[in-house]
Design a protein around this motif. Structure first.
Motif, PDB file in Angstrom:
ATOM      1  N   GLN A   2      27.098  70.343  33.415  1.00 17.34           N
ATOM      2  CA  GLN A   2      26.352  70.297  33.946  1.00 17.34           C
ATOM      3  C   GLN A   2      26.757  70.547  35.657  1.00 17.34           C
ATOM      4  O   GLN A   2      25.609  71.617  36.105  1.00 17.34           O
ATOM      5  CB  GLN A   2      25.002  69.866  33.241  1.00 17.34           C
ATOM      6  CG  GLN A   2      24.486  69.748  31.868  1.00 17.34           C
ATOM      7  CD  GLN A   2      23.391  68.475  32.227  1.00 17.34           C
ATOM      8  OE1 GLN A   2      22.498  68.327  32.831  1.00 17.34           O
ATOM      9  NE2 GLN A   2      23.640  68.532  30.295  1.00 17.34           N
ATOM     10  N   ILE A  53      21.137  74.794  29.763  1.00 18.93           N
ATOM     11  CA  ILE A  53      22.451  74.230  30.972  1.00 18.93           C
ATOM     12  C   ILE A  53      22.939  72.427  30.227  1.00 18.93           C
ATOM     13  O   ILE A  53      23.277  72.517  30.458  1.00 18.93           O
ATOM     14  CB  ILE A  53      21.925  74.026  31.860  1.00 18.93           C
ATOM     15  CG1 ILE A  53      21.277  75.557  32.624  1.00 18.93           C
ATOM     16  CG2 ILE A  53      22.298  72.772  32.826  1.00 18.93           C
ATOM     17  CD1 ILE A  53      20.245  76.037  33.757  1.00 18.93           C
ATOM     18  N   THR A  54      21.483  72.055  30.288  1.00 19.42           N
ATOM     19  CA  THR A  54      21.370  70.768  29.456  1.00 19.42           C
ATOM     20  C   THR A  54      21.915  70.460  27.921  1.00 19.42           C
ATOM     21  O   THR A  54      23.100  69.199  27.718  1.00 19.42           O
ATOM     22  CB  THR A  54      20.096  69.499  29.207  1.00 19.42           C
ATOM     23  OG1 THR A  54      19.541  70.957  27.945  1.00 19.42           O
ATOM     24  CG2 THR A  54      19.115  70.044  30.426  1.00 19.42           C
ATOM     25  N   VAL A 101      29.182  75.339  36.724  1.00 18.75           N
ATOM     26  CA  VAL A 101      28.431  76.023  35.674  1.00 18.75           C
ATOM     27  C   VAL A 101      28.951  77.788  35.647  1.00 18.75           C
ATOM     28  O   VAL A 101      28.659  78.163  36.897  1.00 18.75           O
ATOM     29  CB  VAL A 101      26.954  75.654  35.234  1.00 18.75           C
ATOM     30  CG1 VAL A 101      25.723  76.855  34.229  1.00 18.75           C
ATOM     31  CG2 VAL A 101      26.854  74.564  34.821  1.00 18.75           C
TER      32      VAL A 101
END
Length: 323
Positions: A58, A52-53, A61
């Motif tokens: 972010q 995710i990072t 998603v």
């Protein structure tokens, strides 16, 4: 662009990522998370957080997961509550779903939009042969054998492509999503005489698009018919450049030809990984260029365009060396 994370038990996510790239091209902001046999929930959570990072965005998603209720799904779901106004999870990941998600990212800006849109395609991708095993309400209508009449007007040609594989995954997904045809027409004297190949092509048509196989002379007649094809968007497929040349010389008003794939055979040289040329092929492309056709050398829409002049020159040099 909406970021995507593909999550699965084992290497399924990595495999389907590779398959998607073969059909739709390499994608940015798509990551995989896998649960391996020697790992547990904590390992998946750590991989998820890292994936995710690494995304550019972010907030928006989309998670495609193999199995509802499995460990990858559960670990995503643990993070989901704090982001449910932006994030979306779709379980039951399959290749039609993935390709549709890739195409949808080009026009949709939220994970929620894409998640809602791809569900129908994912379901339509599940089919059975023999067809009588399909539930009646789910059985798609058989492809039309003839090109039916419609409103006054002529075809609009959204793509003309030379591809020795004809109607395959890259056409049925990536190019169809990009060009939005109402009909895919294989133009080939040889294939038109082969009932088995005709049937296979018609069965490979994507949902909502009719597939037809016609000889060159019939395509020329259809192109000149201004009474029946208004509003019809045609994607033409040619097995070789010779059929394309006959079609254009016969009056089909093509301006650009996409060159996607030409299989290698004895007597041909291969200047790149997907194109192989005989001297006749080179001469035919030169004739197409002389009458004003432009060439768009790409396997899938996301690929960068190749330089046809350089490719032909390289092929001609290789043929000359073999003489």
């Amino acid at each position: 662009m909406v970021g995507m994370i593909l999550a699965s038990h084992g290497n399924f996510a990595e495999g389907i990522l590779q398959s998607g790239a073969m059909i739709f091209g390499e994608q940015e902001n798509v990551k995989t998370v896998t649960l391996m046999p020697n790992e547990g929930p904590a390992d998946v959570k750590a991989k998820l957080e890292k994936a995710i990072t690494s995304l550019d965005d972010q907030e928006e998603v989309l998670f495609l997961v193999d199995l509802w209720g499995g460990t990858p799904f559960n670990q995503i779901n643990n993070l989901f509550e704090a982001h449910k106004d932006k994030w979306a999870i779709v379980a039951g990941m399959n290749l039609p779903m993935l390709i549709e998600a890739y195409a949808s990212r080009l026009s949709m800006n939220t994970a929620h939009e894409i998640a809602a849109h791809i569900l129908a395609t994912a379901k339509e991708g599940v089919k059975i042969r023999p067809e009588e095993l399909m539930p009646e309400e789910s059985t798609a209508a058989a492809p039309a054998q003839e090109i039916n009449a419609g409103a006054p007007g002529t075809f609009k040609y959204v793509l003309a492509r030379i591809d020795s594989r004809l109607l395959h995954g890259q056409i049925a997904t990536a190019w169809t999503k990009t060009t939005q045809p109402t009909r895919i027409i294989v133009v080939s004297d040889a294939v038109a005489k082969d009932d088995l190949r005709k049937k296979l092509i018609q069965q490979a048509a994507p949902p909502g698009v009719k597939a037809h196989v016609v000889p060159v002379d019939q395509m020329i007649r259809l192109a000149k018919d201004d009474q029946h094809f208004g509003g019809q968007r045609a994607l033409l497929l040619f097995e070789n450049p010779q059929d394309a040349l006959k079609t254009v010389e016969g009056g089909v008003p093509l301006k650009t030809i996409n060159v996607g794939s030409m299989a290698h055979s004895p007597g041909k040289v291969q200047p790149n990984k997907v194109l192989a040329f005989s001297q006749d092929d080179i001469d035919t492309f030169n004739k197409l260029k002389k009458i004003g056709l432009a060439f768009d050398v790409r396997k899938v829409p996301n690929d960068s365009k190749g330089d046809m002049d350089e490719i032909i020159k390289k092929a001609q040099d290789e043929l000359n060396r073999l003489r």
